[in-house]
Design a protein around this motif. Structure first.
Motif, PDB file in Angstrom:
ATOM      1  N   CYS A  53      -0.333  92.993  61.405  1.00 60.77           N
ATOM      2  CA  CYS A  53      -0.372  92.770  60.023  1.00 60.77           C
ATOM      3  C   CYS A  53       0.241  91.356  59.670  1.00 60.77           C
ATOM      4  CB  CYS A  53       0.355  93.946  59.112  1.00 60.77           C
ATOM      5  SG  CYS A  53       2.319  93.881  59.800  1.00 60.77           S
ATOM      6  N   GLU A  54      -0.102  90.706  58.500  1.00 60.18           N
ATOM      7  CA  GLU A  54       0.042  89.347  58.138  1.00 60.18           C
ATOM      8  C   GLU A  54       1.564  89.169  57.997  1.00 60.18           C
ATOM      9  OE1 GLU A  54      -0.938  86.239  54.568  1.00 60.18           O
ATOM     10  OE2 GLU A  54      -1.705  88.422  54.573  1.00 60.18           O
ATOM     11  N   GLU A  55       2.319  90.095  57.830  1.00 55.23           N
ATOM     12  CA  GLU A  55       3.968  90.112  57.756  1.00 55.23           C
ATOM     13  C   GLU A  55       4.588  89.606  59.004  1.00 55.23           C
ATOM     14  OE1 GLU A  55       2.388  92.561  56.207  1.00 55.23           O
ATOM     15  OE2 GLU A  55       2.700  92.144  54.169  1.00 55.23           O
ATOM     16  N   GLU A  56       3.709  90.019  60.180  1.00 56.32           N
ATOM     17  CA  GLU A  56       4.397  89.618  61.526  1.00 56.32           C
ATOM     18  C   GLU A  56       4.291  88.225  62.082  1.00 56.32           C
ATOM     19  OE1 GLU A  56       3.730  93.957  63.876  1.00 56.32           O
ATOM     20  OE2 GLU A  56       2.029  92.787  63.300  1.00 56.32           O
ATOM     21  N   GLU A  57       3.911  87.597  61.145  1.00 55.01           N
ATOM     22  CA  GLU A  57       3.554  85.998  61.259  1.00 55.01           C
ATOM     23  C   GLU A  57       5.010  85.407  60.862  1.00 55.01           C
ATOM     24  OE1 GLU A  57       0.573  84.314  58.651  1.00 55.01           O
ATOM     25  OE2 GLU A  57      -1.020  84.727  60.217  1.00 55.01           O
ATOM     26  N   ARG A  58       5.945  85.999  60.397  1.00 55.75           N
ATOM     27  CA  ARG A  58       7.020  85.408  59.827  1.00 55.75           C
ATOM     28  C   ARG A  58       7.919  84.936  60.995  1.00 55.75           C
ATOM     29  NH1 ARG A  58       9.200  89.765  55.409  1.00 55.75           N
ATOM     30  NH2 ARG A  58       7.631  89.435  53.906  1.00 55.75           N
ATOM     31  N   GLY A  59       8.540  83.713  60.880  1.00 52.95           N
ATOM     32  CA  GLY A  59       9.091  83.338  62.269  1.00 52.95           C
ATOM     33  C   GLY A  59       8.411  82.324  63.112  1.00 52.95           C
ATOM     34  N   VAL A  60       7.034  82.623  62.971  1.00 52.56           N
ATOM     35  CA  VAL A  60       6.123  81.621  63.984  1.00 52.56           C
ATOM     36  C   VAL A  60       5.699  80.354  63.354  1.00 52.56           C
ATOM     37  CG1 VAL A  60       4.037  81.465  65.064  1.00 52.56           C
ATOM     38  CG2 VAL A  60       5.374  83.803  64.916  1.00 52.56           C
ATOM     39  N   ILE A  61       6.057  79.190  64.024  1.00 52.72           N
ATOM     40  CA  ILE A  61       5.408  77.727  63.327  1.00 52.72           C
ATOM     41  C   ILE A  61       4.165  77.726  63.527  1.00 52.72           C
ATOM     42  CG2 ILE A  61       5.986  75.378  63.675  1.00 52.72           C
ATOM     43  CD1 ILE A  61       8.533  76.148  64.933  1.00 52.72           C
ATOM     44  N   LEU A  62       3.392  77.506  62.364  1.00 49.10           N
ATOM     45  CA  LEU A  62       1.836  77.392  62.098  1.00 49.10           C
ATOM     46  C   LEU A  62       1.508  76.287  61.704  1.00 49.10           C
ATOM     47  CD1 LEU A  62       1.140  81.134  60.515  1.00 49.10           C
ATOM     48  CD2 LEU A  62       0.998  80.282  63.054  1.00 49.10           C
ATOM     49  N   PRO A  63       0.381  75.501  61.934  1.00 52.50           N
ATOM     50  CA  PRO A  63      -0.352  75.986  63.115  1.00 52.50           C
ATOM     51  C   PRO A  63       0.213  75.757  64.324  1.00 52.50           C
ATOM     52  CG  PRO A  63      -1.255  74.099  62.386  1.00 52.50           C
ATOM     53  CD  PRO A  63      -0.111  74.412  61.310  1.00 52.50           C
ATOM     54  N   HIS A  64      -0.411  76.323  65.482  1.00 51.18           N
ATOM     55  CA  HIS A  64       0.045  76.167  67.034  1.00 51.18           C
ATOM     56  C   HIS A  64      -0.783  76.489  67.802  1.00 51.18           C
ATOM     57  CE1 HIS A  64       0.738  80.223  68.532  1.00 51.18           C
ATOM     58  NE2 HIS A  64       0.604  80.715  67.154  1.00 51.18           N
ATOM     59  N   ASP A  65      -0.638  76.139  69.066  1.00 48.13           N
ATOM     60  CA  ASP A  65      -1.869  76.414  70.284  1.00 48.13           C
ATOM     61  C   ASP A  65      -0.948  76.742  71.497  1.00 48.13           C
ATOM     62  OD1 ASP A  65      -0.703  73.953  70.704  1.00 48.13           O
ATOM     63  OD2 ASP A  65      -2.937  73.026  70.982  1.00 48.13           O
ATOM     64  N   ASP A  66       0.503  77.040  71.150  1.00 47.22           N
ATOM     65  CA  ASP A  66       1.417  77.360  72.370  1.00 47.22           C
ATOM     66  C   ASP A  66       1.185  78.858  73.086  1.00 47.22           C
ATOM     67  OD1 ASP A  66       3.142  75.500  71.315  1.00 47.22           O
ATOM     68  OD2 ASP A  66       3.815  76.765  69.608  1.00 47.22           O
ATOM     69  N   PRO A  67       1.477  78.624  74.370  1.00 47.59           N
ATOM     70  CA  PRO A  67       1.186  79.909  75.123  1.00 47.59           C
ATOM     71  C   PRO A  67       2.241  81.012  74.910  1.00 47.59           C
ATOM     72  CG  PRO A  67       2.239  78.193  76.258  1.00 47.59           C
ATOM     73  CD  PRO A  67       1.938  77.476  75.113  1.00 47.59           C
ATOM     74  N   ILE A  68       2.070  82.007  75.441  1.00 52.92           N
ATOM     75  CA  ILE A  68       2.924  83.255  75.210  1.00 52.92           C
ATOM     76  C   ILE A  68       4.140  83.155  76.353  1.00 52.92           C
ATOM     77  CG2 ILE A  68       3.391  85.639  74.718  1.00 52.92           C
ATOM     78  CD1 ILE A  68       0.454  85.750  73.491  1.00 52.92           C
ATOM     79  N   ILE A  69       5.293  82.833  76.035  1.00 53.44           N
ATOM     80  CA  ILE A  69       6.254  82.703  77.009  1.00 53.44           C
ATOM     81  C   ILE A  69       7.300  83.931  76.713  1.00 53.44           C
ATOM     82  CG2 ILE A  69       8.066  81.652  78.103  1.00 53.44           C
ATOM     83  CD1 ILE A  69       5.401  80.341  78.730  1.00 53.44           C
ATOM     84  N   ILE A  70       7.617  84.854  77.610  1.00 48.08           N
ATOM     85  CA  ILE A  70       8.509  86.251  77.209  1.00 48.08           C
ATOM     86  C   ILE A  70       9.570  86.236  78.311  1.00 48.08           C
ATOM     87  CG2 ILE A  70       6.608  87.401  76.235  1.00 48.08           C
ATOM     88  CD1 ILE A  70       6.278  89.032  78.792  1.00 48.08           C
ATOM     89  N   ARG A  71      10.397  86.950  77.822  1.00 49.94           N
ATOM     90  CA  ARG A  71      11.616  87.347  78.849  1.00 49.94           C
ATOM     91  C   ARG A  71      11.260  89.106  79.574  1.00 49.94           C
ATOM     92  NH1 ARG A  71      15.503  83.856  78.931  1.00 49.94           N
ATOM     93  NH2 ARG A  71      16.703  85.079  80.302  1.00 49.94           N
ATOM     94  N   ALA A  72      11.449  89.097  80.531  1.00 51.13           N
ATOM     95  CA  ALA A  72      11.557  90.738  81.055  1.00 51.13           C
ATOM     96  C   ALA A  72      12.495  90.970  81.940  1.00 51.13           C
ATOM     97  CB  ALA A  72      10.195  90.858  81.434  1.00 51.13           C
ATOM     98  N   ASP A  73      12.843  91.887  82.351  1.00 46.47           N
ATOM     99  CA  ASP A  73      13.753  92.676  83.391  1.00 46.47           C
ATOM    100  C   ASP A  73      12.843  92.950  84.779  1.00 46.47           C
ATOM    101  OD1 ASP A  73      15.968  92.513  81.875  1.00 46.47           O
ATOM    102  OD2 ASP A  73      15.881  94.335  81.546  1.00 46.47           O
ATOM    103  N   ILE A  74      13.124  91.934  85.681  1.00 42.82           N
ATOM    104  CA  ILE A  74      12.316  91.956  87.005  1.00 42.82           C
ATOM    105  C   ILE A  74      13.396  92.359  88.142  1.00 42.82           C
ATOM    106  CG2 ILE A  74      10.938  91.122  88.668  1.00 42.82           C
ATOM    107  CD1 ILE A  74       9.523  89.271  86.645  1.00 42.82           C
ATOM    108  N   SER A  75      13.436  93.492  88.634  1.00 39.39           N
ATOM    109  CA  SER A  75      13.887  94.253  89.735  1.00 39.39           C
ATOM    110  C   SER A  75      15.680  93.872  89.315  1.00 39.39           C
ATOM    111  CB  SER A  75      13.876  93.233  91.116  1.00 39.39           C
ATOM    112  OG  SER A  75      14.742  93.489  92.020  1.00 39.39           O
ATOM    113  N   ASN A  76      15.877  94.280  88.248  1.00 36.88           N
ATOM    114  CA  ASN A  76      17.245  94.320  87.503  1.00 36.88           C
ATOM    115  C   ASN A  76      17.782  92.908  87.254  1.00 36.88           C
ATOM    116  OD1 ASN A  76      17.453  97.464  87.464  1.00 36.88           O
ATOM    117  ND2 ASN A  76      17.961  97.026  89.628  1.00 36.88           N
ATOM    118  N   PHE A  77      16.896  92.027  86.970  1.00 36.13           N
ATOM    119  CA  PHE A  77      17.272  90.673  86.652  1.00 36.13           C
ATOM    120  C   PHE A  77      16.589  90.089  85.504  1.00 36.13           C
ATOM    121  CE2 PHE A  77      18.928  90.445  91.006  1.00 36.13           C
ATOM    122  CZ  PHE A  77      19.810  89.446  90.883  1.00 36.13           C
TER     123      PHE A  77
END
Length: 368
Positions: A53-77
């Motif tokens: 939904c549109e409300e989920e745009e909050r906090g994102v700097i627009l316009p942009h062409d940035d890739p999606i960089i995330i954090r995750a737990d891999i092998s307990n790290f």
């Protein structure tokens, strides 16, 4: 940077028969759907619809062409700088990050095929390993075990998360909102991409005032020569051979100057005054062999044409090296590397070889 990755372990397998069966199964599925007029029944997992939904745009700097960089737990790290890449057929972990996981290297599967980048370059992985990866916050959290290929090359990322892992987690992606959503038994899980981290990965190096673009080593430019810190004088080491001369500094004391000249004349035979003074080294003492990936096909470079001056310089250099046994003639009907002539800073030509294709076919070599 590997822009688009293909190869590696996939559902289709690695043999020709398994790949053909994988393609035929898709065709059979389409034929069945057309004949029955409906799709075959599949197992329902019972997860709720996933929407954006549109409300989920909050906090994102627009316009942009940035890739999606995330954090995750891999092998307990807790691992950051994970690039979500739908163009990659495999998940890749880079060697520096893998070493931090403290996973024993003997667990790596070394029997893997090379990867092919967007430009056709072949990258030989170190190995592959199955590792657990978790994304999201509890209780909306999902965990899978997926194979990672370990690659040793410089990069701004720790991990590239490919299509197989995202399909296994049933991830839905909004590149506009930098948002991932996925079903869990406790509702829809979400992961927001790190926009600041994404831009820091792509941040260009600061350019100082007055600097120019890096020179292409293939360009025939004159290399600046280092200058001595003091005036030098020529000293003849053998009166019978006046061209055997060396240069020493003029700031030496008279006693040290005399001792140095006497020492150089006494040991003048250690200098190589010509190519004939540099005999070949026996392979019994030392030898170096290139570790070439056997899966790489030989490359026949397009033959370059040169002017008569360069051809004459090539002929003189080849004759000189052949006469003293430094090189020998070998016929390669399916492989060729061009000679590249580079103008020296003083005069004449320096003969180099274009080993670009050979370097790509060799794994990382610690030989200096």
């Amino acid at each position: 940077m590997i822009s688009t990755i293909s190869g590696g372990p996939t559902l289709a397998g690695t043999s020709n028969n398994s790949i053909k069966h994988y393609v035929r199964s898709t065709y059979a599925h389409q034929v069945f759907s057309a004949e029955q007029g409906r799709l075959p029944k599949t197992h329902k997992s019972g997860w709720a619809p996933i929407t954006f939904c549109e409300e989920e745009e909050r906090g994102v700097i627009l316009p942009h062409d940035d890739p999606i960089i995330i954090r995750a737990d891999i092998s307990n790290f807790d691992v950051g700088r994970i690039l979500v890449d739908t163009g990659s057929s495999v998940s890749v972990m880079f060697a520096e990050a893998f070493n931090e996981l403290q996973v024993p290297s003997h667990l790596l599967d070394r029997s893997i095929t090379p990867l092919v980048s967007f430009f056709g370059e072949v990258v030989q992985p170190i190995g592959s390993i199955h590792l657990p990866i978790s994304i999201g916050l509890a209780p909306q959290r999902t965990t899978i075990t997926t194979p990672f290929l370990i690659i040793d090359c410089p990069t701004a990322y720790n991990v590239i998360l490919g299509r197989p892992a995202m399909a296994q987690m049933k991830v839905f992606i909004s590149t506009h909102m930098l948002l991932l959503k996925f079903p869990t038994p406790h509702g829809t899980g979400t992961v927001r991409g790190d926009q600041l981290g994404a831009r820091s990965c792509y941040a260009p190096a600061p350019v100082q005032a007055g600097t120019e673009r890096p020179e292409d080593p293939r360009e025939e430019s004159v290399t600046p020569q280092a200058e001595p810190v003091e005036d030098l004088e020529l000293v003849t080491l053998d009166e019978n051979i006046p061209d055997r001369q060396v240069r020493i500094g003029t700031s030496l004391s008279q006693e040290l100057h005399s001792d140095l000249v006497a020492f150089l004349r006494l040991n003048s035979e250690v200098f190589a005054w010509s190519h004939n003074d540099m005999p070949s080294i026996s392979p019994e003492i030392i030898s170096h062999r290139l570790s070439i990936n056997p899966a790489v096909r030989p490359v026949l470079q397009k033959r370059r044409a040169y002017d008569p001056e360069r051809y004459e310089a090539m002929r003189a250099e080849v004759d000189k090296l052949t006469s003293i046994g430094f090189i020998k003639e070998v016929d390669y009907p399916t492989w060729l590397a061009n000679v590249v002539m580079v103008r020296k800073g003083t005069k004449g030509w320096r003969m180099c070889v274009d080993y670009t294709n050979l370097n790509r076919a060799c794994p990382k070599d610690s030989f200096p």
